[in-house]
Write a protein that holds these residues in place. Structure first.
Motif, PDB file in Angstrom:
ATOM      1  N   TYR A   1      -3.373  -8.466  -2.575  1.00 33.89           N
ATOM      2  CA  TYR A   1      -2.561  -7.621  -3.463  1.00 33.89           C
ATOM      3  C   TYR A   1      -1.072  -7.944  -3.308  1.00 33.89           C
ATOM      4  CZ  TYR A   1      -0.625  -3.229  -5.350  1.00 33.89           C
ATOM      5  OH  TYR A   1       0.075  -2.287  -6.060  1.00 33.89           O
ATOM      6  N   SER A   2      -0.579  -7.834  -2.091  1.00 33.34           N
ATOM      7  CA  SER A   2       0.847  -8.078  -1.864  1.00 33.34           C
ATOM      8  C   SER A   2       1.205  -9.548  -2.095  1.00 33.34           C
ATOM      9  CB  SER A   2       1.234  -7.673  -0.437  1.00 33.34           C
ATOM     10  OG  SER A   2       1.092  -6.287  -0.249  1.00 33.34           O
TER      11      SER A   2
ATOM     12  N   THR B   1       7.578  -4.460   1.008  1.00 33.79           N
ATOM     13  CA  THR B   1       6.503  -5.370   1.408  1.00 33.79           C
ATOM     14  C   THR B   1       6.703  -5.871   2.832  1.00 33.79           C
ATOM     15  OG1 THR B   1       6.215  -6.051  -0.889  1.00 33.79           O
ATOM     16  CG2 THR B   1       5.296  -7.492   0.805  1.00 33.79           C
TER      17      THR B   1
ATOM     18  N   THR C   1       4.105  -5.223   5.822  1.00 36.28           N
ATOM     19  CA  THR C   1       3.525  -6.328   6.586  1.00 36.28           C
ATOM     20  C   THR C   1       3.765  -6.144   8.083  1.00 36.28           C
ATOM     21  OG1 THR C   1       3.905  -7.820   4.715  1.00 36.28           O
ATOM     22  CG2 THR C   1       3.523  -8.835   6.874  1.00 36.28           C
TER      23      THR C   1
ATOM     24  N   ALA D   1       4.033 -10.891  -4.507  1.00 33.15           N
ATOM     25  CA  ALA D   1       5.098 -11.650  -3.858  1.00 33.15           C
ATOM     26  C   ALA D   1       5.319 -12.990  -4.554  1.00 33.15           C
ATOM     27  CB  ALA D   1       4.761 -11.873  -2.379  1.00 33.15           C
TER      28      ALA D   1
ATOM     29  N   GLY E   1       3.789  -2.706  -5.322  1.00 35.74           N
ATOM     30  CA  GLY E   1       3.135  -3.323  -6.471  1.00 35.74           C
ATOM     31  C   GLY E   1       3.111  -2.423  -7.689  1.00 35.74           C
TER      32      GLY E   1
ATOM     33  N   ALA F   1       2.731  -1.016   0.643  1.00 37.14           N
ATOM     34  CA  ALA F   1       2.425  -2.210  -0.142  1.00 37.14           C
ATOM     35  C   ALA F   1       1.945  -1.845  -1.547  1.00 37.14           C
ATOM     36  CB  ALA F   1       1.375  -3.049   0.583  1.00 37.14           C
TER      37      ALA F   1
ATOM     38  N   THR G   1      -6.915  -9.198  -5.295  1.00 35.79           N
ATOM     39  CA  THR G   1      -7.255  -8.195  -4.280  1.00 35.79           C
ATOM     40  C   THR G   1      -8.747  -8.242  -3.931  1.00 35.79           C
ATOM     41  OG1 THR G   1      -5.480  -6.764  -5.095  1.00 35.79           O
ATOM     42  CG2 THR G   1      -7.179  -5.744  -3.726  1.00 35.79           C
TER      43      THR G   1
END
Length: 250
Positions: A108-109, A151, A155, A113, A187, A183, A207
């Motif tokens: 997802y991230s 993000t 992380t 990104a 999004g 996160a 995802t």
């Protein structure tokens, strides 16, 4: 059995890698296997769009996620080696759940990104994999500037929850949950600011595919290292020595 210098019988010396090194190597191997599953799953999930739609989703997503996988494979293997060498085995159910959750967050991230980087550095004009522009009006908005710090903090929290030795599982799970929420918010901010159906579908497929890869990696994390890496008091059943197969007489 050979005798020792003092005449007594010495135990047979064991050869090979130490258990923690074997576990580290096993975790690296299963991360690699998880990456292969991620690439395969995203291809299979997007394949119907080639025949049922315009083909735009199939045209841009597999190359972009292959780029993501290539960028993450070496850091992922290094982190897996450190994690494997510093931890014991865990029950399979827990390992697969955590693996799928962490994988889903990475997919997802990682997808968002990539789009953030594409906008920031104009990758659409430099790389053919980014010629399909997603979220074209995101640049300069609040969601654009908030994405990176959200993000990065998310992380950091997830990595801390995986590597922390001073917290029990429940506390580490809560920390990881906070990271996952940050996160998701990062999004959702992108989607709410500049809705793009292709981008939403790409994020969903990324995802799901990464969750499948994480599930495989989590299964390997749960078993890597063998019986020597079972923690004291764990419910994991040792597999014991392998029995040699008896050859049937001809």
């Amino acid at each position: 059995m050979p005798d020792s210098p003092n005449g007594s019988s010495a135990p047979e010396e064991r050869t090979g890698l130490r258990p923690e090194y074997r576990r580290a190597f096993g975790c690296v191997t299963w991360v690699y296997m998880g990456m292969l599953v991620f690439l395969l799953a995203n291809f299979l999930l997007v394949l119907p769009s080639k025949y049922l739609g315009s083909g735009t989703l199939f045209g841009y997503l597999p190359p972009r996620l292959a780029f993501l996988g290539t960028a993450l494979i070496l850091p992922g293997m290094a982190l897996a080696a450190v994690l494997g060498a510093s931890t014991f085995r865990t029950p399979r159910k827990r390992g697969t759940r955590v693996g799928a959750g962490v994988g889903a967050m990475i997919g997802y991230s990682g997808f968002f990104a990539l789009e953030w980087l594409a906008i920031s550095f104009g990758l659409a004009e430099r790389d053919q994999a980014f010629r399909t522009v997603l979220f074209p009006d995101l640049g300069g908005t609040l969601a654009y500037y908030a994405f990176a710090p959200f993000t990065l903090v998310a992380t950091g929290l997830v990595i801390y929850s995986l590597y922390s030795k001073n917290a029990d599982f429940e506390r580490r799970r809560r920390i990881a949950t906070v990271g996952a929420v940050l996160a998701v918010l990062a999004g959702l901010g992108v989607v709410a600011t500049d809705f793009d159906l292709l981008g939403v579908l790409g994020a969903l497929i990324s995802t799901l595919a990464a969750a499948a890869g994480g599930y495989v990696s989590g299964a390997g994390y749960a078993r890597a290292g063998g019986d020597d890496m079972i923690p004291p008091g764990a419910e994991i059943q040792p597999r014991g020595p392998r029995r040699e197969r008896r050859r049937k007489p001809r």
